[in-house]
Motif scaffolding. Structure first.
Motif, PDB file in Angstrom:
ATOM      1  N   LEU A 116     -17.837   4.039   7.528  1.00 50.38           N
ATOM      2  CA  LEU A 116     -16.791   2.607   7.872  1.00 50.38           C
ATOM      3  C   LEU A 116     -16.906   1.743   8.679  1.00 50.38           C
ATOM      4  CD1 LEU A 116     -13.819   3.161  10.409  1.00 50.38           C
ATOM      5  CD2 LEU A 116     -15.237   2.180  11.660  1.00 50.38           C
ATOM      6  N   PRO A 138     -17.766  -1.796   8.687  1.00 43.06           N
ATOM      7  CA  PRO A 138     -18.612  -2.303  10.687  1.00 43.06           C
ATOM      8  C   PRO A 138     -17.075  -3.014  11.104  1.00 43.06           C
ATOM      9  CG  PRO A 138     -20.470  -1.623   9.063  1.00 43.06           C
ATOM     10  CD  PRO A 138     -18.959  -2.163   8.350  1.00 43.06           C
ATOM     11  N   CYS A 178     -25.047   0.955  11.121  1.00 43.81           N
ATOM     12  CA  CYS A 178     -25.551  -0.754  11.623  1.00 43.81           C
ATOM     13  C   CYS A 178     -24.896  -0.715  13.217  1.00 43.81           C
ATOM     14  CB  CYS A 178     -23.474  -1.411  11.907  1.00 43.81           C
ATOM     15  SG  CYS A 178     -22.700  -1.015  12.335  1.00 43.81           S
ATOM     16  N   LEU A 179     -24.811  -0.205  13.976  1.00 39.04           N
ATOM     17  CA  LEU A 179     -25.365   0.424  15.324  1.00 39.04           C
ATOM     18  C   LEU A 179     -26.587   0.221  15.377  1.00 39.04           C
ATOM     19  CD1 LEU A 179     -22.206   1.215  17.273  1.00 39.04           C
ATOM     20  CD2 LEU A 179     -23.043  -0.825  17.495  1.00 39.04           C
ATOM     21  N   ASN A 194     -19.061   4.030  18.573  1.00 34.79           N
ATOM     22  CA  ASN A 194     -18.067   3.877  18.258  1.00 34.79           C
ATOM     23  C   ASN A 194     -17.402   5.218  16.906  1.00 34.79           C
ATOM     24  OD1 ASN A 194     -15.589   2.443  17.507  1.00 34.79           O
ATOM     25  ND2 ASN A 194     -16.986   1.351  15.905  1.00 34.79           N
ATOM     26  N   PRO A 224     -14.162   8.442  15.771  1.00 34.79           N
ATOM     27  CA  PRO A 224     -12.795   7.422  15.869  1.00 34.79           C
ATOM     28  C   PRO A 224     -12.155   7.401  17.251  1.00 34.79           C
ATOM     29  CG  PRO A 224     -14.165  10.097  15.806  1.00 34.79           C
ATOM     30  CD  PRO A 224     -14.734   9.205  15.860  1.00 34.79           C
ATOM     31  N   ALA A 262     -14.682   9.257  10.132  1.00 39.77           N
ATOM     32  CA  ALA A 262     -14.358   8.161  10.407  1.00 39.77           C
ATOM     33  C   ALA A 262     -13.482   7.428  11.951  1.00 39.77           C
ATOM     34  CB  ALA A 262     -14.713   7.205  10.196  1.00 39.77           C
TER      35      ALA A 262
HETATM   36  N1  GLN Z   1     -21.294   3.688  14.007  1.00 34.82           N
HETATM   37  C1  GLN Z   1     -19.981   2.733  13.104  1.00 34.82           C
HETATM   38  C2  GLN Z   1     -19.890   1.694  13.525  1.00 34.82           C
HETATM   39  O1  GLN Z   1     -19.514   1.255  14.547  1.00 34.82           O
HETATM   40  C3  GLN Z   1     -18.740   4.222  12.072  1.00 34.82           C
HETATM   41  C4  GLN Z   1     -18.286   4.303  13.469  1.00 34.82           C
HETATM   42  C5  GLN Z   1     -17.001   5.457  12.761  1.00 34.82           C
HETATM   43  O2  GLN Z   1     -17.824   5.971  11.807  1.00 34.82           O
HETATM   44  N2  GLN Z   1     -16.387   5.617  13.603  1.00 34.82           N
HETATM   45  O3  GLN Z   1     -19.094   0.783  12.310  1.00 34.82           O
END
Ligand code: GLN
Length: 302
Positions: free
Chosen positions: A104, A106, A138-139, A204, A206, A228
């Protein structure tokens, strides 16, 4: 006349200026709003020159190899592939992250998740922090950079995503601070003796309701990983699992911070309370949408 989407004018002797107007037209015809700006960014990347240099040298002839590269990237963007995948990067909390189609991209609102943790947890915290569904990393990587004494565990179901995240950690010289685990929510950690030892869990997850996936803008619907995005029938399937599983891992007073979609914050907060967490508030994003729901693990949970 067009040959493979490239005008004869471009083949004859393309300059920076003709390439820029070709790119702008191509992106504009594809329905991209900021066509001129995006075409300039793509040329910056393809030609390896700053936007200012390009503008000042519009009459410079472009080498065939660079032209081919620029046309390839512009054509990808014209199919509505996200600009970030075309350029290969996205900034997050002041760091540049590599992105490709298995992670995904960010988003700026996700930076609020980091902000909520930073507000609640002392920077010298030395516990374990978990990022569920790390994607690009990223997190996890931002947490590793902010909390120098903490150990970060980053989980994702996708091996491809973990490869991208590892590469990002190496680029930010934080590889030795993050453990990468392939698995679904927290199930892969059962053998790790982390129960009751984790001070922060972020995710974060889906959150797009399944039925709405095809109605998203083409960049998201056709290119970003479904894994995601797809939050099941009401969008909150993964949130419920995280809420249920996280309480066994958090120390008493440990922080759980979850990103949610539009209109979902209240439902997630209620679920947290129902399971026995202490509500920590809902943080709205710049558009006023309740975006980050935070809670603390209560001392007397079952
Ligand atoms: N943790 C990553 C982000 O926040 C991916 C989140 C996801 O794949 N839903 O961008």
């Amino acid at each position: 006349m067009r040959i493979d989407g490239v005008t004869e004018e471009l083949l004859a002797g393309p300059t920076v200026g003709t390439l820029l107007s070709y790119g702008t037209r191509l992106l504009c015809d594809a329905g991209i709003e900021a066509a001129a700006r995006e075409a300039a960014w793509i040329l910056e990347s393809a030609l390896g020159r700053s936007a200012l240099t390009l503008r000042l040298n519009a009459c410079d002839l472009v080498h065939e190899r660079d032209r081919a590269r620029a046309v390839e990237l512009l054509t990808r963007r014209a199919t509505r592939e996200p600009l970030q995948y075309v350029l290969g990067t996205q900034e997050f909390c002041g760091r540049l992250f590599r992105v490709m189609s298995n992670v995904l991209i960010p988003r700026p609102e996700t930076e609020l998740l980091i902000d909520e943790v930073v507000r609640r947890v002392p920077t010298d915290q030395s516990g374990i922090m978990i990022d569920i569904g790390t994607g690009s990393g990223c997190l996890a990587i931002t947490l590793a950079g902010r909390f120098e004494n903490a150990r970060i565990v980053a989980i994702d179901m996708s091996r491809g995503a973990l490869d991208v995240a590892r590469c990002n950690a190496a680029e930010h010289e934080l590889s030795d601070r993050v453990d990468w685990v392939q698995g679904d929510v927290l199930s892969a950690l059962r053998q790790e003796r982390l129960m009751g030892k984790v001070c922060v869990i972020v995710a974060n997850p889906p959150y797009i309701p399944q039925g709405e996936l095809d109605r998203l803008q083409p960049e998201v619907a056709h290119y970003e990983p479904r894994l995601a995005l797809n939050g099941g029938p009401d969008g909150l399937g993964v949130h419920r699992r995280i809420i249920a599983e996280a309480k066994d891992y958090l120390v008493s007073g440990g922080v759980l911070a979850l990103e949610v979609g539009m209109g979902q914050a209240q439902a997630v907060q209620s679920e947290l309370e129902r399971v026995g967490y202490i509500p920590g508030g809902i943080r709205a994003d710049e558009a006023g949408i309740g975006r980050i729901v935070t809670a603390l693990r209560g001392a007397k949970q079952e």
